[in-house]
Design an enzyme around this catalytic site. Structure first.
Site, PDB file in Angstrom:
ATOM      1  N   ASN A 161       5.273 -44.895 -51.769  1.00 41.24           N
ATOM      2  CA  ASN A 161       4.763 -46.061 -52.510  1.00 41.24           C
ATOM      3  C   ASN A 161       5.689 -46.530 -53.638  1.00 41.24           C
ATOM      4  O   ASN A 161       5.664 -47.699 -54.007  1.00 41.24           O
ATOM      5  CB  ASN A 161       3.327 -45.823 -53.006  1.00 41.24           C
ATOM      6  CG  ASN A 161       3.217 -44.713 -54.010  1.00 41.24           C
ATOM      7  OD1 ASN A 161       4.084 -43.843 -54.065  1.00 41.24           O
ATOM      8  ND2 ASN A 161       2.169 -44.727 -54.795  1.00 41.24           N
ATOM      9  N   GLU A 260       2.622 -33.927 -58.729  1.00 42.37           N
ATOM     10  CA  GLU A 260       2.057 -35.234 -59.116  1.00 42.37           C
ATOM     11  C   GLU A 260       1.248 -35.696 -57.918  1.00 42.37           C
ATOM     12  O   GLU A 260       1.809 -36.132 -56.920  1.00 42.37           O
ATOM     13  CB  GLU A 260       3.174 -36.237 -59.428  1.00 42.37           C
ATOM     14  CG  GLU A 260       4.040 -35.860 -60.614  1.00 42.37           C
ATOM     15  CD  GLU A 260       3.333 -36.045 -61.951  1.00 42.37           C
ATOM     16  OE1 GLU A 260       2.256 -36.663 -61.989  1.00 42.37           O
ATOM     17  OE2 GLU A 260       3.855 -35.545 -62.958  1.00 42.37           O
ATOM     18  N   CYS A 294      -0.796 -44.430 -57.400  1.00 40.87           N
ATOM     19  CA  CYS A 294      -1.685 -43.302 -57.742  1.00 40.87           C
ATOM     20  C   CYS A 294      -2.504 -43.620 -58.980  1.00 40.87           C
ATOM     21  O   CYS A 294      -3.591 -43.091 -59.163  1.00 40.87           O
ATOM     22  CB  CYS A 294      -0.855 -42.047 -57.959  1.00 40.87           C
ATOM     23  SG  CYS A 294       0.471 -42.313 -59.142  1.00 40.87           S
ATOM     24  N   GLU A 468       5.910 -35.494 -65.761  1.00 40.91           N
ATOM     25  CA  GLU A 468       7.233 -36.085 -65.536  1.00 40.91           C
ATOM     26  C   GLU A 468       7.468 -37.142 -66.602  1.00 40.91           C
ATOM     27  O   GLU A 468       6.539 -37.840 -67.021  1.00 40.91           O
ATOM     28  CB  GLU A 468       7.304 -36.713 -64.144  1.00 40.91           C
ATOM     29  CG  GLU A 468       7.257 -35.670 -63.039  1.00 40.91           C
ATOM     30  CD  GLU A 468       7.574 -36.232 -61.665  1.00 40.91           C
ATOM     31  OE1 GLU A 468       7.122 -37.349 -61.339  1.00 40.91           O
ATOM     32  OE2 GLU A 468       8.269 -35.540 -60.898  1.00 40.91           O
TER      33      GLU A 468
HETATM   34  P1  NAD Z   1       1.799 -37.567 -48.574  1.00 37.64           P
HETATM   35  O1  NAD Z   1       1.246 -36.406 -49.321  1.00 37.64           O
HETATM   36  O2  NAD Z   1       1.321 -37.813 -47.202  1.00 37.64           O
HETATM   37  O3  NAD Z   1       3.381 -37.435 -48.477  1.00 37.64           O
HETATM   38  C1  NAD Z   1       4.185 -37.248 -49.616  1.00 37.64           C
HETATM   39  C2  NAD Z   1       5.490 -36.582 -49.204  1.00 37.64           C
HETATM   40  O4  NAD Z   1       5.200 -35.288 -48.695  1.00 37.64           O
HETATM   41  C3  NAD Z   1       6.240 -37.322 -48.096  1.00 37.64           C
HETATM   42  O5  NAD Z   1       7.611 -37.205 -48.352  1.00 37.64           O
HETATM   43  C4  NAD Z   1       5.860 -36.534 -46.853  1.00 37.64           C
HETATM   44  O6  NAD Z   1       6.824 -36.611 -45.838  1.00 37.64           O
HETATM   45  C5  NAD Z   1       5.793 -35.136 -47.430  1.00 37.64           C
HETATM   46  N1  NAD Z   1       4.972 -34.211 -46.647  1.00 37.64           N
HETATM   47  C6  NAD Z   1       3.899 -34.482 -45.871  1.00 37.64           C
HETATM   48  N2  NAD Z   1       3.416 -33.346 -45.326  1.00 37.64           N
HETATM   49  C7  NAD Z   1       4.199 -32.334 -45.772  1.00 37.64           C
HETATM   50  C8  NAD Z   1       4.222 -30.937 -45.582  1.00 37.64           C
HETATM   51  N3  NAD Z   1       3.323 -30.318 -44.813  1.00 37.64           N
HETATM   52  N4  NAD Z   1       5.168 -30.210 -46.191  1.00 37.64           N
HETATM   53  C9  NAD Z   1       6.071 -30.803 -46.982  1.00 37.64           C
HETATM   54  N5  NAD Z   1       6.119 -32.129 -47.227  1.00 37.64           N
HETATM   55  C10 NAD Z   1       5.184 -32.884 -46.626  1.00 37.64           C
HETATM   56  O7  NAD Z   1       1.581 -38.814 -49.541  1.00 37.64           O
HETATM   57  P2  NAD Z   1       1.982 -40.331 -49.279  1.00 37.64           P
HETATM   58  O8  NAD Z   1       0.987 -40.918 -48.343  1.00 37.64           O
HETATM   59  O9  NAD Z   1       3.424 -40.443 -48.970  1.00 37.64           O
HETATM   60  O10 NAD Z   1       1.789 -40.943 -50.747  1.00 37.64           O
HETATM   61  C11 NAD Z   1       0.582 -41.348 -51.239  1.00 37.64           C
HETATM   62  C12 NAD Z   1      -0.034 -40.269 -52.113  1.00 37.64           C
HETATM   63  O11 NAD Z   1       0.854 -39.937 -53.165  1.00 37.64           O
HETATM   64  C13 NAD Z   1      -1.309 -40.720 -52.779  1.00 37.64           C
HETATM   65  O12 NAD Z   1      -2.247 -39.685 -52.743  1.00 37.64           O
HETATM   66  C14 NAD Z   1      -0.873 -41.001 -54.202  1.00 37.64           C
HETATM   67  O13 NAD Z   1      -1.892 -40.936 -55.164  1.00 37.64           O
HETATM   68  C15 NAD Z   1       0.163 -39.959 -54.412  1.00 37.64           C
HETATM   69  N6  NAD Z   1       1.062 -40.334 -55.508  1.00 37.64           N
HETATM   70  C16 NAD Z   1       0.955 -39.651 -56.686  1.00 37.64           C
HETATM   71  C17 NAD Z   1       1.764 -40.012 -57.751  1.00 37.64           C
HETATM   72  C18 NAD Z   1       1.664 -39.290 -59.063  1.00 37.64           C
HETATM   73  O14 NAD Z   1       2.569 -39.426 -59.871  1.00 37.64           O
HETATM   74  N7  NAD Z   1       0.621 -38.515 -59.322  1.00 37.64           N
HETATM   75  C19 NAD Z   1       2.694 -41.043 -57.606  1.00 37.64           C
HETATM   76  C20 NAD Z   1       2.779 -41.709 -56.388  1.00 37.64           C
HETATM   77  C21 NAD Z   1       1.956 -41.337 -55.340  1.00 37.64           C
END
Ligand code: NAD
Length: 487
Positions: A161, A260, A294, A468
């Protein structure tokens, strides 16, 4: 212009699909198509790293570690400052690239590039201010000296995102601290990460200090890296579900984790709020990145006296937004990242409506080849509707009515998440009191945007671990070392 010059049509997706970036080399390959969510067309193909590739990246990060750790902080700072400058020089091209692969509207993409680059400038400034401590032991018999060492090789995992900002928010402090890194961006948006790696190399980041790899098997690839005793840090941004899995994985080798994770931000509007300001803030808190943030306001709790006027104002503003392809200059709201995301949003809205909620604008996916969902407002949403408990991650604003301050705080806290909250009130003491009562890592008061590289970003409860940005962000990549000293 040669292909190696970052100035050769830098926004061309094909230019950034040259290979895995390991040890300063590009290792060609393919296997992961990158899709434009505005059209569903394929932009380019990037390599699909195997476990062996990941181990090569750990080797490269290890080979560069001693040299980078020994590089004077001033020099590390100057490299980060140059990287900031190059991102700023290429801001328009980077924004276009982000808009192409993520779908976000160009103004959002430009905002992201400026925010992302700022982490390099901020951590260039922090690299030369790494803190230490010198104390007298309470007994008076000896001294306590605390130093900070770079923690070691860091694996950085980022979501789709904010493809630029989530990477710089980790790379900036890691490099400032003296760590070498392996970045694994989301496979939906890898081109921005590779583009930034090119700029980093031009800024003078030595080979192996930053490595980037994309994979369709994040589970095995990341597990293999975490199992390697040379890796000492995992910094993850993504969903709470994947975060939980990775915490369990990291436990096996006791790797330090910064997390995060997801959010479910409440947006509270009290009767004494300035209605116009609350609506301005609501539009930013809800619609930045079309709701794919997020920190996005996920639940609007509005006090009874101002409720109807707020719903009317929000409906008018949401209905007036222009939806379209991210790169179209007229667009204010781009597509969702995938068709799966649209289906999820549709399900949450339909379930709420089936349980008595009323749609005041939007409410159903838009036809066409891209992944579009319109700006939507729903009122009269039951407190126990699924939409109140799940991250919507889209342009939908559910509005709930409340009567008292205590009720508002209880509702705001009725979630496992604790990332961010927004409070609008004309009475600062009330806003601060309510903010103290809300269990989140961040509270915005009379503001719709809280992200700032100079501030500690992060969540309470199941929204994360660690922070962060800000002055403490660098410490996530450092190991304190205590010397007990007699002299
Ligand atoms: P996601 O958890 O599906 O994926 C995030 C990352 O993790 C990607 O690079 C993905 O390839 C990797 N990943 C997925 N499965 C994995 C595994 N089993 N082992 C290791 N890596 C793995 O999340 P998304 O759909 O890409 O992003 C949206 C989510 O991120 C939302 O829940 C959002 O709230 C959160 N987010 C949080 C913040 C914050 O700062 N708190 C910021 C941005 C997004």
């Amino acid at each position: 212009m040669t292909l190696d010059s970052p100035r050769a049509d830098f926004a061309d997706p094909g230019l950034h699909a040259r290979g895995l970036f390991i040890g300063g080399d590009w290792l060609p390959g393919g296997g992961i198509p990158v899709t434009n969510p505005s059209t569903a067309g394929v932009l380019a193909e990037v390599p699909d790293a195997s476990v062996e590739d990941a181990m090569r990246a750990v080797d490269a990060a290890e080979a560069a570690a001693a040299g980078w750790r020994a590089t004077p902080p001033r020099q590390r700072a100057e490299i980060l400052r140059r990287w900031f400058g190059l991102m700023t020089d290429h801001a328009e091209d980077l924004a276009r690239l982000i808009s192409l692969e993520n779908g976000k509207a160009l103004p959002d993409a430009r905002g992201e590039v400026a925010y992302a680059a700022e982490f390099f400038r901020w951590y260039a400034e922090e690299a030369v201010r790494i803190p230490g401590e010198f104390r007298h032991a309470p007994s008076g018999a000896h001294h306590i000296l605390v130093d900070h060492d770079p923690i070691g090789i860091a694996v950085l995992i980022t979501p789709w995102n904010f493809p630029a900002a989530m990477a710089t928010r980790k790379i900036g402090p890691a490099l400032a601290a003296g760590c070498t890194v392996i970045l694994k961006p989301a496979s939906e948006t890898p081109l921005t990460a590779y583009a930034m790696a090119r700029l980093g190399a031009e800024a003078g980041v030595p080979p192996g200090v930053v490595n980037v790899l994309t994979t369709t098997q994040p589970g095995p690839v990341v597990s293999a890296m975490l199992a390697d005793p040379r890796v000492r840090k995992l910094s993850f941004t993504g969903s709470t579900g994947v975060g939980r899995t990775l915490l369990a994985e990291a436990a096996k080798t006791v790797v330090s984790c910064s997390m995060e994770l997801g959010g479910n931000a409440p947006f509270l509007v009290f009767d004494d709020a300035d209605l116009g300001a609350a609506l301005d803030g609501a539009m930013i808190a809800k619609m930045r990145n079309a709701g794919e943030a997020c920190t996005a306001a996920n639940r609007f709790y509005v006090q009874a006296g101002i409720h109807d006027a707020f719903v009317a104002g929000l409906t008018a503003r949401m209905a007036a937004l222009v939806v379209g392809a991210g790169t179209d200059p007229a667009t204010q709201v781009g597509p969702m990242i995938t068709t799966k995301a649209v289906t999820k949003i549709d399900r949450l809205v339909s379930q709420a409506v089936a349980r008595g909620a009323r749609v005041t604008t939007g409410g159903a996916p838009l036809p066409g080849s891209g992944y579009f969902y319109p700006p939507t407002v729903i009122e009269n949403v039951p407190e126990d509707a699924e939409i109140a408990h799940e991250e919507i991650f889209g342009p939908v604003a559910p509005v709930y009515r409340f009567e008292t301050e205590e009720q508002a705080i209880r509702l705001a806290n009725s979630t496992e998440y604790g990332l961010a909250a927004y409070v609008y009130s004309g009475d600062l003491s009330r806003a601060l009191r309510v903010g103290k009562g809300i269990e989140t890592g961040m509270v915005a008061i009379n503001r719709g945007l809280m992200s700032d590289p100079a501030a500690p970003f992060g969540g309470a409860k199941q929204s994360g671990l660690g922070r962060e940005g800000g002055v403490t962000g660098i410490l996530e990549f450092m190991e304190p070392k205590y010397f007990a000293v007699n002299f």
